[in-house]
Design a protein around this motif. Sequence first.
Motif, PDB file in Angstrom:
ATOM      1  N   SER A  43       0.419  -1.291   0.394  1.00 47.93           N
ATOM      2  CA  SER A  43      -0.012   0.000  -0.228  1.00 47.93           C
ATOM      3  C   SER A  43       1.298   0.709   0.180  1.00 47.93           C
ATOM      4  O   SER A  43       1.899   1.550   0.456  1.00 47.93           O
ATOM      5  CB  SER A  43      -0.921  -0.013   0.695  1.00 47.93           C
ATOM      6  N   ARG A  45       0.271   4.052   0.774  1.00 45.11           N
ATOM      7  CA  ARG A  45      -0.497   4.855   2.418  1.00 45.11           C
ATOM      8  C   ARG A  45       0.994   4.746   3.059  1.00 45.11           C
ATOM      9  O   ARG A  45       1.165   5.409   4.374  1.00 45.11           O
ATOM     10  CB  ARG A  45      -1.741   4.721   2.621  1.00 45.11           C
ATOM     11  N   VAL A 120      -8.562   3.750   3.051  1.00 45.30           N
ATOM     12  CA  VAL A 120      -8.233   3.775   2.155  1.00 45.30           C
ATOM     13  C   VAL A 120      -8.360   4.899   1.048  1.00 45.30           C
ATOM     14  O   VAL A 120      -7.420   5.666   0.675  1.00 45.30           O
ATOM     15  CB  VAL A 120      -7.838   2.337   1.604  1.00 45.30           C
ATOM     16  N   ALA A 124      -6.442   7.850  -1.564  1.00 42.24           N
ATOM     17  CA  ALA A 124      -6.608   8.216  -2.516  1.00 42.24           C
ATOM     18  C   ALA A 124      -7.166  10.011  -2.535  1.00 42.24           C
ATOM     19  O   ALA A 124      -7.055  10.250  -3.985  1.00 42.24           O
ATOM     20  CB  ALA A 124      -7.298   7.550  -3.005  1.00 42.24           C
ATOM     21  N   VAL A 179       0.046   0.471  -7.876  1.00 44.49           N
ATOM     22  CA  VAL A 179       0.743   0.410  -7.364  1.00 44.49           C
ATOM     23  C   VAL A 179       2.760   0.919  -7.728  1.00 44.49           C
ATOM     24  O   VAL A 179       3.313   1.813  -7.418  1.00 44.49           O
ATOM     25  CB  VAL A 179       1.670  -0.256  -6.329  1.00 44.49           C
ATOM     26  N   CYS A 309      -4.709   7.229  -7.446  1.00 49.76           N
ATOM     27  CA  CYS A 309      -5.543   6.616  -6.796  1.00 49.76           C
ATOM     28  C   CYS A 309      -6.360   5.027  -7.540  1.00 49.76           C
ATOM     29  O   CYS A 309      -7.346   4.524  -6.964  1.00 49.76           O
ATOM     30  CB  CYS A 309      -6.272   7.731  -7.742  1.00 49.76           C
ATOM     31  N   ASN A 312      -5.654   2.103  -5.267  1.00 48.78           N
ATOM     32  CA  ASN A 312      -6.069   2.641  -3.655  1.00 48.78           C
ATOM     33  C   ASN A 312      -7.289   1.844  -4.350  1.00 48.78           C
ATOM     34  O   ASN A 312      -8.338   1.370  -3.705  1.00 48.78           O
ATOM     35  CB  ASN A 312      -6.539   3.849  -3.565  1.00 48.78           C
ATOM     36  N   GLY A 315      -7.316  -1.432  -4.124  1.00 50.23           N
ATOM     37  CA  GLY A 315      -7.396  -2.534  -3.183  1.00 50.23           C
ATOM     38  C   GLY A 315      -8.835  -2.458  -2.750  1.00 50.23           C
ATOM     39  O   GLY A 315      -8.670  -3.700  -2.190  1.00 50.23           O
TER      40      GLY A 315
END
Length: 482
Positions: A43, A45, A120, A124, A179, A309, A312, A315
């Motif tokens: 991830s 983030r 999440v 984004a 990613v 964006c 995410n 995900g």
Amino acid sequence: MERSSPKGAAASLPIEPFDPGHRPKRVLGFRDLVMFYLVTTLSLRWIPVAASTGPSSIAIWIVGLLTIFVPLALCVMELSSRYPQEGGMYMWIKRAFGDFPAFLTGWIYWTSNLPYFPAVLYFAASNALYVGGTRWNALQRSPLYFIAFSFFGVGLALALNIVGLNIGKWLSNLGALGVWIPVTLLCVVAVVAFVKFGSATRFTPASLQPSLNLGTFGVWATILYAFSGSEAASFMGDEIKDARRTIPRALITGGALITGGYILGTVAILIAMPTEQVNSMEGIMQAITSAAARVGWNGLGPAVALLICLANLGGVGAYLAALARIPFVVGIDRYLPPAFGRVHREWGTPAVALLTQAACCMLFILLGQAGSTVRGAYQVLVTMTIITNFVPYLFMFAAMIRLQREPVEPGVISVPGGKPVAVALAVIALITTCAVIVASVIPDPSEPNRVLAVAKVMFFSVLLIGGGMLLYIVGRRRARAS
């Protein structure tokens, strides 16, 4: 509320009871599974969160790899190979400890998505503002914008997953590219910036040593949590081609890419910009934008923002697809209302479970924002995700120990070293999991309402676990009556 919602949804959907003779299509191959692991575990983030602590985060990544990811991946590898059926963790714990622990684990893991999705989507939404440049900066402080964006993301994931996994998997695959492309771009820009200007952060033996105090507990918990997620694909065991062999191979390949992505991405951010300028909600975009401007590469920001964006959203779609199989299997066992065990007549998807989960996610988006700043709401959502996601690991690692007494069938891929190594890994993972849960409750030092933040986390945790116990009691009565 919990019982009437799925019943009402069932009345308006073309659904029918699940036919055990009609198995789901096996549509996920090795490549799809590697992409799934990338988009659910790697991830973007978490990379700026790690970079915000400085070079010492590299050591924390290595600790997380050894104490969380390796034990978790090996446990999932063996349990998925032993019992590759639909339901994954729910079925493993049911086999080891019985119906109630399995139900409670499935319930907690399923509800872990409620704070996961908005957390999440907040990340984004924050990065999406780079598409508009400085004109959209004011929206960073707008709760209404973050709520609206999160609602859109949940709705998109819901629509694609109701149509079917054949369609939903492509969102996950595209998300995996979303990613790795930003991470690769960040590394390239960081190398160019380093050659021209040197590193913005000093890497010394002292700076590489991690500190452990009240101010860093939350960061440790978050970075260790970043390695979670390798168990998610196993919930779709009946939809994976040759699951017994595909899952272990994909875990090994995905694990190498995930570890490399986290460490390289963190180092690249630290090279591109000073630690004190890293924002945990926007760090990758900040790093790419500032580093690209330093080397004369303008115009990368909007494209990278769109990729983030997409990553995410991929995900969100992947987790929604995997975890909707939990209430679906529990509904078949009749511990949830029968509507959860029904499928859409045309698409064969657990539509009621998906709709109920999406509605609850939207409610959590609103509740998480109440009484907090945007940053504070984001931290509360992250903390809730960590706790609800890690509690089921306690059951899963305990099941790994208990199931070692069962004979191993031919073709099963076991943990190297056999039973002693498997038990030792499970014990290490249990200790680490407990430490992460405790550390994650400590609020972020920048949170102005620390008492409120802790109260929210504790209240929601008790509410979720208590609600699961109540649902099991009601469901057991229903199952016995039917």
